[in-house]
Design a protein around this motif. Structure first.
Motif, mmCIF file in Angstrom:
data_model
loop_
_atom_site.group_PDB
_atom_site.id
_atom_site.type_symbol
_atom_site.label_atom_id
_atom_site.label_comp_id
_atom_site.label_asym_id
_atom_site.label_seq_id
_atom_site.Cartn_x
_atom_site.Cartn_y
_atom_site.Cartn_z
ATOM 1 N N TYR A 60 18.407 -52.754 21.930
ATOM 2 C CA TYR A 60 18.282 -52.680 23.386
ATOM 3 C C TYR A 60 16.893 -53.089 23.879
ATOM 4 N N GLY A 61 16.001 -53.446 22.945
ATOM 5 C CA GLY A 61 14.654 -53.866 23.333
ATOM 6 C C GLY A 61 13.727 -52.730 23.705
ATOM 7 N N ILE A 62 14.137 -51.496 23.443
ATOM 8 C CA ILE A 62 13.328 -50.335 23.816
ATOM 9 C C ILE A 62 12.112 -50.224 22.901
ATOM 10 N N ASP A 63 12.262 -50.640 21.648
ATOM 11 C CA ASP A 63 11.141 -50.553 20.705
ATOM 12 C C ASP A 63 9.954 -51.371 21.179
ATOM 13 N N LYS A 64 10.202 -52.501 21.834
ATOM 14 C CA LYS A 64 9.107 -53.359 22.295
ATOM 15 C C LYS A 64 8.349 -52.700 23.442
ATOM 16 N N VAL A 65 9.054 -51.934 24.259
ATOM 17 C CA VAL A 65 8.406 -51.237 25.373
ATOM 18 C C VAL A 65 7.554 -50.080 24.850
ATOM 19 N N ILE A 66 8.052 -49.345 23.871
ATOM 20 C CA ILE A 66 7.305 -48.210 23.313
ATOM 21 C C ILE A 66 6.147 -48.705 22.458
ATOM 22 N N GLY A 67 6.353 -49.792 21.753
ATOM 23 C CA GLY A 67 5.277 -50.450 21.014
ATOM 24 C C GLY A 67 4.681 -49.616 19.905
ATOM 25 N N ASN A 68 3.354 -49.550 19.859
ATOM 26 C CA ASN A 68 2.638 -48.902 18.761
ATOM 27 C C ASN A 68 2.783 -47.388 18.742
ATOM 28 N N ASP A 69 3.395 -46.821 19.749
ATOM 29 C CA ASP A 69 3.633 -45.377 19.740
ATOM 30 C C ASP A 69 4.790 -45.006 18.817
ATOM 31 N N LEU A 70 5.498 -45.997 18.301
ATOM 32 C CA LEU A 70 6.473 -45.772 17.233
ATOM 33 C C LEU A 70 5.728 -45.878 15.909
ATOM 34 N N VAL A 71 5.640 -44.752 15.194
ATOM 35 C CA VAL A 71 4.806 -44.672 13.993
ATOM 36 C C VAL A 71 5.685 -44.579 12.754
ATOM 37 N N ARG A 72 5.358 -45.359 11.743
ATOM 38 C CA ARG A 72 6.063 -45.291 10.459
ATOM 39 C C ARG A 72 5.256 -44.452 9.486
ATOM 40 N N PHE A 73 5.946 -43.779 8.562
ATOM 41 C CA PHE A 73 5.268 -43.015 7.531
ATOM 42 C C PHE A 73 5.826 -43.421 6.177
ATOM 43 N N SER A 74 5.120 -43.058 5.116
ATOM 44 C CA SER A 74 5.396 -43.661 3.818
ATOM 45 C C SER A 74 6.266 -42.807 2.907
ATOM 46 N N GLU A 75 6.165 -41.480 3.005
ATOM 47 C CA GLU A 75 6.868 -40.649 2.031
ATOM 48 C C GLU A 75 7.151 -39.266 2.587
ATOM 49 N N LEU A 76 8.102 -38.605 1.949
ATOM 50 C CA LEU A 76 8.434 -37.212 2.236
ATOM 51 C C LEU A 76 8.111 -36.400 0.990
ATOM 52 N N ASN A 77 7.327 -35.342 1.166
ATOM 53 C CA ASN A 77 7.004 -34.440 0.067
ATOM 54 C C ASN A 77 7.585 -33.065 0.352
ATOM 55 N N MET A 78 8.416 -32.574 -0.557
ATOM 56 C CA MET A 78 8.989 -31.239 -0.457
ATOM 57 C C MET A 78 8.135 -30.291 -1.293
ATOM 58 N N ARG A 79 7.714 -29.166 -0.696
ATOM 59 C CA ARG A 79 6.784 -28.266 -1.364
ATOM 60 C C ARG A 79 7.284 -26.821 -1.336
ATOM 61 N N ARG A 80 6.877 -26.054 -2.326
ATOM 62 C CA ARG A 80 7.040 -24.616 -2.280
ATOM 63 C C ARG A 80 6.071 -24.050 -1.243
ATOM 64 N N LYS A 81 6.254 -22.784 -0.945
ATOM 65 C CA LYS A 81 5.396 -22.097 0.022
ATOM 66 C C LYS A 81 3.914 -22.238 -0.316
ATOM 67 N N ASP A 82 3.577 -22.215 -1.616
ATOM 68 C CA ASP A 82 2.177 -22.281 -2.019
ATOM 69 C C ASP A 82 1.627 -23.700 -2.062
ATOM 70 N N GLY A 83 2.447 -24.683 -1.748
ATOM 71 C CA GLY A 83 2.001 -26.075 -1.717
ATOM 72 C C GLY A 83 2.419 -26.889 -2.919
ATOM 73 N N THR A 84 2.984 -26.235 -3.951
ATOM 74 C CA THR A 84 3.440 -26.966 -5.130
ATOM 75 C C THR A 84 4.513 -27.984 -4.759
ATOM 76 N N LYS A 85 4.325 -29.233 -5.169
ATOM 77 C CA LYS A 85 5.289 -30.281 -4.828
ATOM 78 C C LYS A 85 6.502 -30.199 -5.755
ATOM 79 N N ILE A 86 7.703 -30.184 -5.175
ATOM 80 C CA ILE A 86 8.917 -30.102 -5.996
ATOM 81 C C ILE A 86 9.900 -31.235 -5.719
ATOM 82 N N GLY A 87 9.701 -31.996 -4.646
ATOM 83 C CA GLY A 87 10.632 -33.075 -4.315
ATOM 84 C C GLY A 87 9.920 -34.201 -3.584
#
Length: 462
Positions: A60-87
């Motif tokens: 619909y061309g909406i992405d061009k209007v929003i522009g740089n305010d659409l942010v991409r990220f690289s990864e998802l990290n799943m952690r235990r409560k203490d911060g230990t990475k598990i996923g």
């Protein structure tokens, strides 16, 4: 080319309603939106535009209007409560498997972009127009009156007015959205530079070379979880007794809620500015119908199917509704169906999908809130291959589970609508048969694995 004039009234200028208006105008219809607020805007913080709806923003061309305010990220990290990475999930893998980007955007920027495109398309948006009354007329049209006495007449009225929908209360006065549990969420944004300049928290946003990284981080615990993206934070917790309205909270309550968590995330919580509110997670339905008996009033988005936020699909499902419904209404505009036919097609296609999204969102919340014990240990063990860079056949990390990724994020609302329309126009026989659809889905999931999909194909035969 359009042959019939179709004037649609949309009650509510939220994300789903405005996207729906753009899609209807693209199909050749006319749209008037009646918004209760005295000014347009969205409250809240960041929102995920997962691939199933980022593709709509692009079309619909909406992405061009929003522009740089659409942010991409690289990864998802799943952690235990203490911060230990598990996923772990590599976001590029999801994007490649679904064919569309996964963005984070502030609700305000998203809504502004939608409104700008809607107005450019010719949508009439009327603010300070709270609807007070709807009447179904003998002509088949719907009369709408606002609290200030303005009167309108529409061929179809779409209730896109949120969890506390006046349209839904008119159709189904007995339905009341409820919190399925005491689960609520605090929402906050901490400036990225505040996180980056603190020695304790810097490692969450920088790699070993000091380069800025953008990730999604989830800390899981029985009493709640924290979902942080570009340090837009969703802080899940439980409240007894459950609440059903948004209310402000003291920052000390927020800090106490996460005693014992990873010191890094606790430090970030200490940086949250004043003005935090508690948001209840209210669920509506599943309902037996989304429409009036005459099929000239219909619900969309949270008015029909509000859900918990654990799969980032609340606003996304509303946007899918709007795209799908507009496609069905193109039949009316083209003189090939009635409004009732279009609404029936919409309900047939979208009601099961919305119900699925509600269920998988609730399930993901349950997975994230598992108490310490055998189930939690099994969850963590099943996520271990992801940390080693292996590609799982199934995973309790639903953001990276291949089947869930395709069902949620690989979904294309307009293609689905076209399939339902094809069946309608061919006396129940779609142009593409079910076997072809299943093969396409299998090929999409295969893309998640090895380049030739051999891993998936072997496992499927077994």
């Amino acid at each position: 080319m359009p042959t019939n004039d179709l004037h649609v009234g949309i009650v509510g200028a939220g994300i789903g309603g405005v996207l729906c208006s753009i899609a209807i105008v693209r199909a050749g219809g006319r749209v008037t939106i009646l918004e209760a607020a005295q000014q347009l805007g969205e409250i809240g913080a960041g929102i995920q535009m997962t691939p199933n709806v980022s593709r709509l923003l692009i079309r619909y061309g909406i992405d061009k209007v929003i522009g740089n305010d659409l942010v991409r990220f690289s990864e998802l990290n799943m952690r235990r409560k203490d911060g230990t990475k598990i996923g772990y999930t590599k976001i590029q893998r999801v994007e490649e498997a679904t064919g569309s980007p996964w963005w984070l955007v502030h609700r305000h920027h998203l809504h502004n972009g939608l409104v700008e495109v809607a107005r450019q398309s010719g949508v009439e948006i009327l603010i300070d127009s709270r609807v007070s009354k709807l009447d179904r007329l003998q002509t088949g049209k719907v009369a709408v009156e606002t609290e200030k006495g303005r009167e309108f007449e529409f061929d179809l009225v779409i209730g896109s007015d949120g969890v506390q929908s006046i349209v839904r209360r008119t159709l189904f006065p007995e339905v009341k959205p409820r919190p399925p549990t005491g689960n609520c969420a605090f929402r906050a944004i901490v400036p990225y530079e505040e996180v980056r300049k603190d020695p304790l928290t810097r490692e969450l946003v920088e790699d070993e070379n000091g380069n800025l990284i953008k990730t999604m981080e989830v800390w899981m615990a029985p009493t709640g979880y924290i979902n942080a993206k570009d340090f837009n934070m969703v802080l899940s917790h439980f409240r007894d007794p459950p609440v059903d309205t948004v209310c402000p909270v003291d920052l000390e309550e927020v800090r106490r809620q996460y005693d014992g968590y990873d010191p890094r995330i606790r430090r970030i919580i200490e940086k949250i500015p004043p003005g935090v509110s508690r948001w209840p997670l209210l669920v509506t339905g599943p309902l037996e119908s989304w429409s009036s008996p005459e099929k000239n009033i219909v619900l969309l988005g949270d008015a029909a199917h509000s859900m918990t936020n654990h799969m980032a699909q609340g606003a996304a499902t509303s946007m899918e509704d709007g795209a799908f419904l507009a496609r069905c209404l193109s039949l009316v505009i083209g003189g090939k169906a009635t409004v009732g036919d279009a609404v029936t097609l919409y309900e047939k296609g979208r009601m099961p999908k919305a119900s699925y999204k509600q269920q998988v969102s609730f399930l993901n919340g349950w997975i994230w809130h598992l108490p310490d014990g055998p189930a939690q240990e099994a969850r963590d063990k099943e996520m271990e291959p992801e940390l080693r860079g292996e590609v799982p056949m199934r995973s309790p990390n639903l953001y990276g589970d291949p089947g869930c990724v395709q069902e949620c994020y690989g979904y294309d609302a307009e293609k689905h609508a076209d399939f339902e329309i094809s069946a309608f126009l061919n006396d129940g026989r779609a142009v593409r048969d079910g076997a072809a659809i299943q093969q396409e889905r299998a090929d999409q999931i295969a893309n998640w694995f090895l380049p030739d999909g051999e891993h998936y194909k072997i496992a499927s035969r077994l």
